[in-house]
Scaffold this motif. Structure first.
Motif, short mmCIF file in Angstrom:
data_model
loop_
_atom_site.label_atom_id
_atom_site.label_comp_id
_atom_site.label_asym_id
_atom_site.label_seq_id
_atom_site.Cartn_x
_atom_site.Cartn_y
_atom_site.Cartn_z
N PHE A 243 -42.34 -82.38 -72.09
CA PHE A 243 -41.05 -81.70 -71.98
C PHE A 243 -41.27 -80.22 -71.72
O PHE A 243 -42.20 -79.63 -72.28
N VAL A 244 -40.42 -79.65 -70.89
CA VAL A 244 -40.48 -78.22 -70.62
C VAL A 244 -39.16 -77.59 -71.03
O VAL A 244 -38.10 -77.94 -70.50
N MET A 245 -39.22 -76.72 -72.02
CA MET A 245 -38.02 -76.01 -72.45
C MET A 245 -38.05 -74.62 -71.82
O MET A 245 -38.93 -73.82 -72.12
N THR A 246 -37.06 -74.37 -70.96
CA THR A 246 -36.97 -73.03 -70.40
C THR A 246 -35.97 -72.21 -71.20
O THR A 246 -35.05 -72.76 -71.82
N LEU A 247 -36.18 -70.92 -71.22
CA LEU A 247 -35.30 -70.03 -71.99
C LEU A 247 -34.53 -69.14 -71.04
O LEU A 247 -35.02 -68.78 -69.97
N ARG A 248 -33.36 -68.77 -71.47
CA ARG A 248 -32.56 -67.87 -70.65
C ARG A 248 -33.20 -66.48 -70.61
O ARG A 248 -33.64 -65.95 -71.61
N MET B 198 -19.33 -66.21 -67.93
CA MET B 198 -19.26 -65.81 -66.53
C MET B 198 -19.93 -64.45 -66.37
O MET B 198 -20.58 -64.17 -65.39
N THR B 199 -19.71 -63.62 -67.36
CA THR B 199 -20.33 -62.30 -67.31
C THR B 199 -21.84 -62.41 -67.45
O THR B 199 -22.54 -61.45 -67.26
N LYS B 200 -22.31 -63.56 -67.83
CA LYS B 200 -23.75 -63.76 -67.96
C LYS B 200 -24.35 -64.34 -66.69
O LYS B 200 -25.51 -64.71 -66.66
N GLY B 201 -23.58 -64.50 -65.64
CA GLY B 201 -24.14 -64.88 -64.35
C GLY B 201 -24.07 -66.35 -64.02
O GLY B 201 -24.55 -66.78 -62.97
N GLU B 202 -23.47 -67.16 -64.92
CA GLU B 202 -23.34 -68.58 -64.64
C GLU B 202 -22.37 -68.79 -63.49
O GLU B 202 -21.40 -68.06 -63.34
N THR B 203 -22.60 -69.82 -62.67
CA THR B 203 -21.65 -70.09 -61.60
C THR B 203 -20.43 -70.82 -62.15
O THR B 203 -20.47 -71.42 -63.23
N ILE B 204 -19.35 -70.77 -61.39
CA ILE B 204 -18.12 -71.44 -61.81
C ILE B 204 -18.34 -72.94 -61.95
O ILE B 204 -17.87 -73.57 -62.90
N LEU B 205 -19.07 -73.52 -61.02
CA LEU B 205 -19.33 -74.96 -61.10
C LEU B 205 -20.13 -75.30 -62.36
O LEU B 205 -19.89 -76.32 -63.00
N ASP B 206 -21.07 -74.44 -62.72
CA ASP B 206 -21.84 -74.69 -63.95
C ASP B 206 -20.94 -74.61 -65.17
O ASP B 206 -21.08 -75.40 -66.11
N THR B 207 -20.03 -73.64 -65.19
CA THR B 207 -19.08 -73.56 -66.30
C THR B 207 -18.26 -74.84 -66.40
O THR B 207 -18.10 -75.41 -67.48
N ALA B 208 -17.77 -75.30 -65.25
CA ALA B 208 -16.97 -76.53 -65.25
C ALA B 208 -17.80 -77.71 -65.73
O ALA B 208 -17.32 -78.54 -66.52
N LYS B 209 -19.05 -77.79 -65.29
CA LYS B 209 -19.89 -78.92 -65.71
C LYS B 209 -20.21 -78.85 -67.20
O LYS B 209 -20.37 -79.88 -67.85
N THR B 210 -20.29 -77.63 -67.73
CA THR B 210 -20.50 -77.50 -69.16
C THR B 210 -19.30 -78.07 -69.92
O THR B 210 -19.47 -78.84 -70.89
N TYR B 211 -18.10 -77.74 -69.48
CA TYR B 211 -16.91 -78.28 -70.15
C TYR B 211 -16.80 -79.80 -69.95
O TYR B 211 -16.34 -80.52 -70.83
N LEU B 212 -17.24 -80.26 -68.80
CA LEU B 212 -17.32 -81.70 -68.57
C LEU B 212 -18.25 -82.35 -69.59
O LEU B 212 -17.88 -83.34 -70.25
N ALA B 213 -19.43 -81.78 -69.73
CA ALA B 213 -20.43 -82.37 -70.63
C ALA B 213 -19.98 -82.33 -72.08
O ALA B 213 -20.42 -83.13 -72.91
#
Lengths: 376, 376, 376
Positions: free
Chosen positions: C286-291, B87-102
């Motif tokens: 394929f396109v790999m984007t980096l953070r 979160m401190t890296k700027g990810e949105t809350i929904l993205d965090t949730a989708k990561t845990y989903l995945a």
């Protein structure tokens, strides 16, 4: 597991441990050490039980050791991290403990920077008539019983791997070197070593030896400071005022427990204090070094780390004074080049430091097993 | 487990809970309460499933309760600690949730300081057509459904341990005392208590009662402030604007939901507001106290903790006003001597606080079971 | 599980991975992907083993992925949080690793902000003759092998779900876009993609391309900056100075590894550098984007996020340059609207981001399985 009559409900201090209890822990740990060498290192002993690590003072090393021990016994573990806890919300420590009790915790492993907190929690649990066990994982400058028991196990299994028992240390000379004054590890070790019949020699700069005794020395017998002063064996009632389980949150008096004065000598002395390292090392069988908190220097209790290492750091040349097959212990984490020279720490001929960590898991499995097996 | 037709995929709010759903939770929790009294307190129900505790707002107590509940059901648990998160890296809350989903999470237990976050995540999961369930573990000043359900379970099992059900509360008088305005616990409890047919009396200083209603009082009916004002029962559509699952991240309007004005009275009122404690306590069967955030004082909503305790703190003498066998609840952690006097808190004759914590594990097992059992 | 001859004891870098090793990981991951689709997603493979996540640099995402992978294999997990660790007490990293070794850890998953730390720990474990495995979970700007392997698995299973293998990428054009200079993800991906026979096109602003090569360009061939510069395939000995297992704590030289100069062209070039995005995207598969680390801007390596997005951000219109069925990857967490436009990220027709996270669990299960299965 060895058949045993273990009646202890909490492990808070080694002050009143009996020889039978020490031997039960040692033998139980030995049987778990054997489990740990198997292909599958898990036993189902504590399945369904919950071990809560309530570390009000953070410690990755000790917490991981207890966590791995609990998981090897198939217990579920809960970790309480003081930093993110409701402690910051103003809840009392006893309330936190009662919350974990109400959640179904079977064993609480408790570390706190204040002496007596595990005792107070255990007293409250007993008052409530509940079956939860409390295991002291280090409280202030009071005690750290699982560390002393793993030190004991490490030494005893070295002497007799097949049958580690307390009497193996009878007559051995053990030097404990370093910040005795502030060390809960030293306090717990003194109990077990005295109980074993070993000769215990404490060596430290005067500022890091128990305060009242060192004051006594400086005032009364100033010029005897070069000598070893034999003092009486500690007796539970007078030496280390273990908090009674009735009082709410008893503390060790600031400055550490009061040592007996030499005016009241007792026969069969086993405990010796030294302001210099050499008499403690002379013919020693084991050298236990203690971690030096760097904060001691800012408190002007120490000149410099370099000077400390020169005077009290354990090095290869200084070990020449000891018995030929002397071994060195340290509870970790080590300040390399301070308490012990870096090369010595890594030398398996002398260093038992890695064995101590491994023993730690077996000993903590033993303690959790002994406390938990009657519950499930 | 009781046979039941549970069709709910997420537990976000109690606003639309049906009597059948309340009873299903109560009966399922009762059967898990029985499991927790067995020798082996674990069931294999959720083996292989992953419960992720996504606590964007930290809470040791609630997180531990969910963790222990998940482990008792043999689920694997993941703990997300907001402090060290991406979160401190700027990810949105929904993205965090989708990561845990995945990663394969089956149930997400979510706490966030913003109201509506669990709803928004659940809406996104539904939009994606995935089977993950979302369980609201407290969102801002919106709701805390598992807390209200465990309060309900605690009360109902006290009345009829063998068969806890919603109708047991019909006609009971329940006082909710404290910071109603900022309390998600109060909001969730109001839904369940109204649904049960209880009479709910809210008591707080005017600054801690829902803002718009209290403003209305002070302007329009100033001198009636000493009286109890009966207001209409809350209806889901008008009272608590639950975020619709279509909108991206809906929030409760600042200042809390708007209460209906007395100009539009509705028959069969069950909800009462009081600026004083006494009319709420009069003949009460249960008193629910709420945690007082000390920050409220710096916001000038409160004079002092001492004065608050004098006026709204629950003490033994004040309980004389209630029914003789009145019981007191608190969601914890308690500020001893503020919301409730210290001696009362520890008195098992009156305090249900420890029972609430124990009920919490059973109720959370029930919720995880009901959400998860269709998945594996 | 596929039968295989896997002899690797640690996974530290992809620099010396063989085709057979890549294929073993891909096929093992594919079989675990199948396990993850079952009703019970757990296998007892690593029961009794301990996987320690030693994250000296915090990462919720990668740590959770490894933790869930370990738990799916029935291993016990230990999490080491750098913030609360004894590292703050002055212990060296090797001592911490040896402590976890002595506690019985079977596999150490290590992340550290310094390049070479996992190599150094692995070298020490080998020197000690112990069977613990080290898995690099990201070290400084050196490598992040499990990320590159999951990227590879994601792409290969897309092409041939039934039989993912390295040769599927032969002749494919892969663009890697973003902060190549500071990216351990790019470095690991370059190894695997070169090994597969793909054409790898790196695109970034000159300040974010490997330093020495870009300096060379600016000085020597300034006006060729618009062109694609074919450079030689990387050879392990000259390009990426992988720390030897003899040296104590070797680091990648500041500024990144030195690229070969175009003066020494090598036949069959597969690696291309671009100061502009378009030639890299042209006909890409394929396109790999980096953070993008936002700290880069304060270091004056970037003008603004908006300008970066305009020039190097992946958007729907820019994808028109690619092959029609082009797919976009990102290791996460994504800065929406910076590296990639928000709508594209959520479009399952183009985005593989969620698949990457899911692949991550399968690939990490495969790595833990391959490292751990010989141990128990």
């Amino acid at each position: 597991m060895p058949t045993t009559t273990w009646n202890r409900h909490h492990v808070l201090s080694l002050a009143d441990f009996t020889t039978a209890e020490y031997d039960t822990v040692l033998q139980t740990a030995a049987s778990f050490q054997e489990v740990l060498s198997r292909r599958t290192k898990k036993v189902p002993t504590l399945q369904g039980q919950v071990v809560a690590n309530l570390f009000f003072e953070s410690s990755t090393r000790t917490r991981s050791s207890f966590e791995i021990a609990a998981k090897r016994l198939s217990a579920d573990t809960l970790n309480f991290a003081a930093a993110t806890s409701s402690m910051t919300k103003g809840e009392t420590i006893l309330d936190t403990a009662k919350t974990y009790l109400a959640m179904g915790t079977d064993i609480m492993v408790i570390r706190h920077r204040e002496a007596g907190v595990p005792n107070a929690i255990a007293a409250e649990m007993d008052r409530l008539g509940v079956r939860v066990s409390v295991l002291n994982a280090g409280d202030g400058q009071h005690e750290h019983p699982s560390q002393a028991l793993l030190d004991l196990f490490t030494i005893c299994t070295l002497i007799d791997p097949a049958n580690p028992r307390l009497e193996l240390l009878k007559g051995k000379k053990i030097a404990i070197v370093g910040d005795i004054l502030h060390s809960r590890v030293a306090r717990s070790n003194i109990w077990s070593l005295i109980a074993s019949g070993a000769q215990v020699h404490l060596a430290a700069p005067p500022t890091l030896l128990p305060k009242l005794f060192s004051e006594f020395i400086s005032e009364e017998i100033g010029d005897r400071s070069q000598e070893s002063l034999a003092i009486s064996p500690l007796s539970p009632s007078t030496q280390f005022p273990v908090p009674s389980s009735q009082s709410p949150l008893p503390l060790i008096p600031k400055g550490g427990p009061e040592f007996p004065s030499p005016q009241s000598p007792i026969p069969s002395p086993q405990l010796f204090l030294h302001w210099q390292l050499e008499p403690a090392l002379q013919d020693a069988d084991f050298v236990m070094t203690l971690r030096l908190q760097k904060e001691r220097m800012t408190a002007h209790l120490l000149p410099s780390l370099r000077e400390y290492h020169q005077l009290f750091g354990i090095t290869r040349p200084k070990l020449q004074l000891c018995k030929p097959n002397v071994k060195v212990l340290h509870p970790g984490p080590v300040n390399r080049g301070v308490e012990i020279s870096s090369d010595l720490m890594d030398d398996p001929e002398f260093s038992l430091i890695q064995s101590q960590v491994t023993s730690g898991v077996a000993v903590r499995m033993a303690l959790l097993y002994l406390l938990g097996s009657g519950k499930a």
